[in-house]
Design a protein around this motif. Structure first.
Motif, PDB file in Angstrom:
ATOM      1  N   GLU A 116       0.793  -1.229   0.000  1.00  0.00           N
ATOM      2  CA  GLU A 116       0.000   0.000   0.000  1.00  0.00           C
ATOM      3  C   GLU A 116       0.825   1.280   0.000  1.00  0.00           C
ATOM      4  OE1 GLU A 116      -2.993  -0.040   3.093  1.00  0.00           O
ATOM      5  OE2 GLU A 116      -3.185  -2.231   2.961  1.00  0.00           O
ATOM      6  N   VAL A 117       2.063   1.211   0.520  1.00  0.00           N
ATOM      7  CA  VAL A 117       2.790   2.471   0.712  1.00  0.00           C
ATOM      8  C   VAL A 117       4.189   2.443   0.094  1.00  0.00           C
ATOM      9  CG1 VAL A 117       3.479   4.252   2.357  1.00  0.00           C
ATOM     10  CG2 VAL A 117       1.524   2.791   2.875  1.00  0.00           C
ATOM     11  N   PHE A 118       5.169   1.799   0.750  1.00  0.00           N
ATOM     12  CA  PHE A 118       6.547   2.009   0.296  1.00  0.00           C
ATOM     13  C   PHE A 118       6.839   1.366  -1.045  1.00  0.00           C
ATOM     14  CE2 PHE A 118       7.332  -1.840   2.973  1.00  0.00           C
ATOM     15  CZ  PHE A 118       8.128  -2.611   2.134  1.00  0.00           C
ATOM     16  N   GLY A 119       6.143   0.265  -1.376  1.00  0.00           N
ATOM     17  CA  GLY A 119       6.313  -0.319  -2.702  1.00  0.00           C
ATOM     18  C   GLY A 119       5.736   0.561  -3.792  1.00  0.00           C
ATOM     19  N   VAL A 120       4.667   1.269  -3.451  1.00  0.00           N
ATOM     20  CA  VAL A 120       4.034   2.200  -4.395  1.00  0.00           C
ATOM     21  C   VAL A 120       4.895   3.450  -4.561  1.00  0.00           C
ATOM     22  CG1 VAL A 120       1.973   3.587  -4.852  1.00  0.00           C
ATOM     23  CG2 VAL A 120       1.743   1.340  -3.755  1.00  0.00           C
ATOM     24  N   ALA A 121       5.439   3.935  -3.442  1.00  0.00           N
ATOM     25  CA  ALA A 121       6.266   5.149  -3.463  1.00  0.00           C
ATOM     26  C   ALA A 121       7.692   4.882  -3.943  1.00  0.00           C
ATOM     27  CB  ALA A 121       6.299   5.771  -2.068  1.00  0.00           C
ATOM     28  N   ASP A 141       6.941 -11.045 -10.204  1.00  0.00           N
ATOM     29  CA  ASP A 141       5.578 -11.456  -9.882  1.00  0.00           C
ATOM     30  C   ASP A 141       4.818 -10.370  -9.128  1.00  0.00           C
ATOM     31  OD1 ASP A 141       6.055 -13.928 -11.071  1.00  0.00           O
ATOM     32  OD2 ASP A 141       6.764 -14.821  -9.197  1.00  0.00           O
ATOM     33  N   ASN A 142       5.542  -9.594  -8.327  1.00  0.00           N
ATOM     34  CA  ASN A 142       4.945  -8.472  -7.604  1.00  0.00           C
ATOM     35  C   ASN A 142       5.937  -7.314  -7.642  1.00  0.00           C
ATOM     36  OD1 ASN A 142       3.703  -6.640  -5.948  1.00  0.00           O
ATOM     37  ND2 ASN A 142       3.812  -7.881  -4.084  1.00  0.00           N
ATOM     38  N   PRO A 143       5.757  -6.356  -8.555  1.00  0.00           N
ATOM     39  CA  PRO A 143       6.715  -5.249  -8.700  1.00  0.00           C
ATOM     40  C   PRO A 143       6.971  -4.478  -7.409  1.00  0.00           C
ATOM     41  CG  PRO A 143       5.194  -5.287 -10.556  1.00  0.00           C
ATOM     42  CD  PRO A 143       4.671  -6.289  -9.564  1.00  0.00           C
ATOM     43  N   LYS A 144       5.988  -4.444  -6.505  1.00  0.00           N
ATOM     44  CA  LYS A 144       6.187  -3.721  -5.242  1.00  0.00           C
ATOM     45  C   LYS A 144       7.260  -4.394  -4.388  1.00  0.00           C
ATOM     46  CE  LYS A 144       1.419  -2.009  -5.170  1.00  0.00           C
ATOM     47  NZ  LYS A 144       0.919  -2.816  -6.299  1.00  0.00           N
ATOM     48  N   ASN A 145       7.467  -5.694  -4.619  1.00  0.00           N
ATOM     49  CA  ASN A 145       8.447  -6.429  -3.846  1.00  0.00           C
ATOM     50  C   ASN A 145       9.884  -6.039  -4.212  1.00  0.00           C
ATOM     51  OD1 ASN A 145       7.625  -8.950  -2.004  1.00  0.00           O
ATOM     52  ND2 ASN A 145       9.764  -9.122  -2.580  1.00  0.00           N
ATOM     53  N   ARG A 146      10.038  -5.271  -5.278  1.00  0.00           N
ATOM     54  CA  ARG A 146      11.384  -4.817  -5.652  1.00  0.00           C
ATOM     55  C   ARG A 146      12.002  -3.975  -4.540  1.00  0.00           C
ATOM     56  NH1 ARG A 146      13.792  -0.264  -9.578  1.00  0.00           N
ATOM     57  NH2 ARG A 146      15.915  -1.069  -9.563  1.00  0.00           N
ATOM     58  N   TYR A 147      11.156  -3.356  -3.713  1.00  0.00           N
ATOM     59  CA  TYR A 147      11.634  -2.403  -2.718  1.00  0.00           C
ATOM     60  C   TYR A 147      11.782  -3.028  -1.332  1.00  0.00           C
ATOM     61  CZ  TYR A 147      10.587   0.387  -6.698  1.00  0.00           C
ATOM     62  OH  TYR A 147      10.580   0.854  -7.985  1.00  0.00           O
ATOM     63  N   MET A 148      11.631  -4.363  -1.239  1.00  0.00           N
ATOM     64  CA  MET A 148      11.749  -5.101   0.020  1.00  0.00           C
ATOM     65  C   MET A 148      13.008  -5.971  -0.014  1.00  0.00           C
ATOM     66  SD  MET A 148      10.273  -5.941   2.973  1.00  0.00           S
ATOM     67  CE  MET A 148      11.838  -6.273   3.809  1.00  0.00           C
ATOM     68  N   PHE A 149      13.943  -5.701   0.902  1.00  0.00           N
ATOM     69  CA  PHE A 149      15.180  -6.473   0.974  1.00  0.00           C
ATOM     70  C   PHE A 149      15.241  -7.196   2.318  1.00  0.00           C
ATOM     71  CE2 PHE A 149      15.903  -3.420  -2.299  1.00  0.00           C
ATOM     72  CZ  PHE A 149      16.704  -4.068  -3.229  1.00  0.00           C
ATOM     73  N   ASN A 150      14.985  -8.512   2.290  1.00  0.00           N
ATOM     74  CA  ASN A 150      14.996  -9.316   3.507  1.00  0.00           C
ATOM     75  C   ASN A 150      16.429  -9.629   3.931  1.00  0.00           C
ATOM     76  OD1 ASN A 150      12.016 -10.030   3.954  1.00  0.00           O
ATOM     77  ND2 ASN A 150      12.318 -10.495   1.781  1.00  0.00           N
ATOM     78  N   VAL A 151      16.637  -9.720   5.240  1.00  0.00           N
ATOM     79  CA  VAL A 151      17.962 -10.002   5.785  1.00  0.00           C
ATOM     80  C   VAL A 151      17.979 -11.348   6.506  1.00  0.00           C
ATOM     81  CG1 VAL A 151      19.756  -9.129   7.366  1.00  0.00           C
ATOM     82  CG2 VAL A 151      18.460  -7.533   5.960  1.00  0.00           C
TER      83      VAL A 151
END
Length: 380
Positions: A116-121, A141-151
């Motif tokens: 809803e937020v940081f993937g959109v922004a 598969d989910n372009p918003k996931n480009r902005y999520m970096f798991n550790v």
């Protein structure tokens, strides 16, 4: 005329510089945002993480910062509530104008904030206390996931390690207690999938609500199955309440739980009753100094510091961000930071490695199994 022209050129140059500047980045500072629980039943988790990140940022700043820029952390309390986490993320991006996000907490809050937020922004988030598959989708598969970096490793990695260990010891009567949210459901899915590989299924499944320790119905449901082991996908307060209630009615299965429980907090809550509980971990053991990452973390906190798995994880998250910003160079932008992160393949944080690519956000698959011993010590 020449003076006027020079002044006009200087003015245009200044305007262009201002327009080109990245949000959250000035000549002197870089603003990083964080939303996590700092109050409520799970506030201890977020407070531990924030303390470590602030200590690390001070260390970096004392050494000259990132190419002369000081790191600043803007942290907001979400109480481990999804709506508040989403609202905080929106405020951090739109009002506080942070450059990037760090160290989110919880599966449902992080997933909602991403979609809803940081993937959109298009604002990157580095690290989340969550092993949910929903934040590990491939960016294609989910372009918003480009902005999520798991550790950290996923719940599927953790539950598979737990199930494999129990099955290898001859257990074939395994129940599941899970928290009724994204965290719990992701863990339940992991257990079911892992058991299926051994031609097994849970003999009983029960749930507890988020931010609740009301486990009486769950105890009744699981006790009826008389299980050999119970895998608990819950946080420390409901975990402690469930273990106490089960033992009170004479049920003594092997209790196993996942890393988000927080070993030190579980011991603090249960005391000697915590002995024998198994916990999967996704970070190196924080109480010895055999791993360089842990040595650095212990030095950061000092000899009187209170070491924890959550602390090591917060340190690892912050270090990924700092390493990526250093790799990006002085001309810092979100897009360049994303490219730097995506090029960090098999990146060594000090005996603990993370790996990303243009279509991979898993970070790590490291899982270690521990057990709580005498005097609340976590043993490997």
């Amino acid at each position: 005329m020449r003076i006027v022209r020079a002044l006009l050129l200087a003015c245009l140059s200044w305007v262009n510089c201002v327009l080109a500047a990245e949000v959250g980045v000035t000549d002197n500072s870089i603003l990083i945002g964080m939303t996590a629980p700092f109050s409520g039943p799970n506030g201890a988790y977020g407070l531990d993480m924030k303390m470590v990140i602030n200590a690390y940022f001070r260390q970096i700043n004392d050494a000259g910062g990132i190419y002369g820029r000081r790191l600043e952390l803007r942290a907001l309390d979400d109480g481990y509530e999804t709506d508040r986490a989403v609202a905080n993320t929106r405020a951090l991006i739109n009002q506080e104008k942070v450059f990037a996000l760090l160290a989110s907490y919880g599966s449902s809050p992080t997933t909602a904030a991403m979609n809803e937020v940081f993937g959109v922004a298009k604002v990157p988030l580095i690290g989340a206390i969550s092993g949910a598959e929903s934040i590990r989708q491939l960016p294609r598969d989910n372009p918003k996931n480009r902005y999520m970096f798991n550790v950290r490793a996923s719940y599927a990695n953790e539950t598979e390690a737990i199930v494999n260990q129990l099955v290898s010891l001859g257990f074939n009567n395994i129940a599941v207690l899970y928290q009724n949210d994204g965290f719990g459901k992701s863990g339940l899915d992991g257990v079911v999938t892992a058991l299926r590989k051994h031609n097994q299924a849970p003999v009983a499944v029960a749930t507890v609500e988020r931010n609740s320790a009301e486990v009486s119905q769950a105890v009744q449901t699981i006790a009826q199955a008389n299980p050999q082991a119970v895998i608990m996908v819950t946080l420390y307060k409901p975990t402690a309440a469930f273990v106490r209630a089960m033992r009170k009615i004479g049920q003594k299965p092997q209790f196993m739980t996942l890393s988000p429980v927080g070993a030190d907090l579980l011991v603090q809550e249960l005391g000697d009753e915590a002995r024998g509980i198994g916990i999967s971990q996704v970070m190196p053991y924080p109480w010895n100094d055999t791993t360089p990452l842990v040595r650095e973390y212990q030095k950061l906190l000092g000899q009187h510091g209170k070491f924890s798995y959550y602390g090591v994880e917060a340190y690892a998250m912050a270090k990924v961000l700092v390493d990526a910003m250093r790799k990006t160079g002085k001309d810092l932008s979100r897009e360049k930071l994303l490219n730097s992160l995506e090029s960090m393949q098999n990146h060594d944080l000090g005996g603990y490695r993370v790996s990303y690519s243009a279509n991979d956000r898993f970070g790590s698959r490291f899982v270690d199994l521990t057990v709580i011993g005498n005097s609340g010590r976590v043993l490997r």
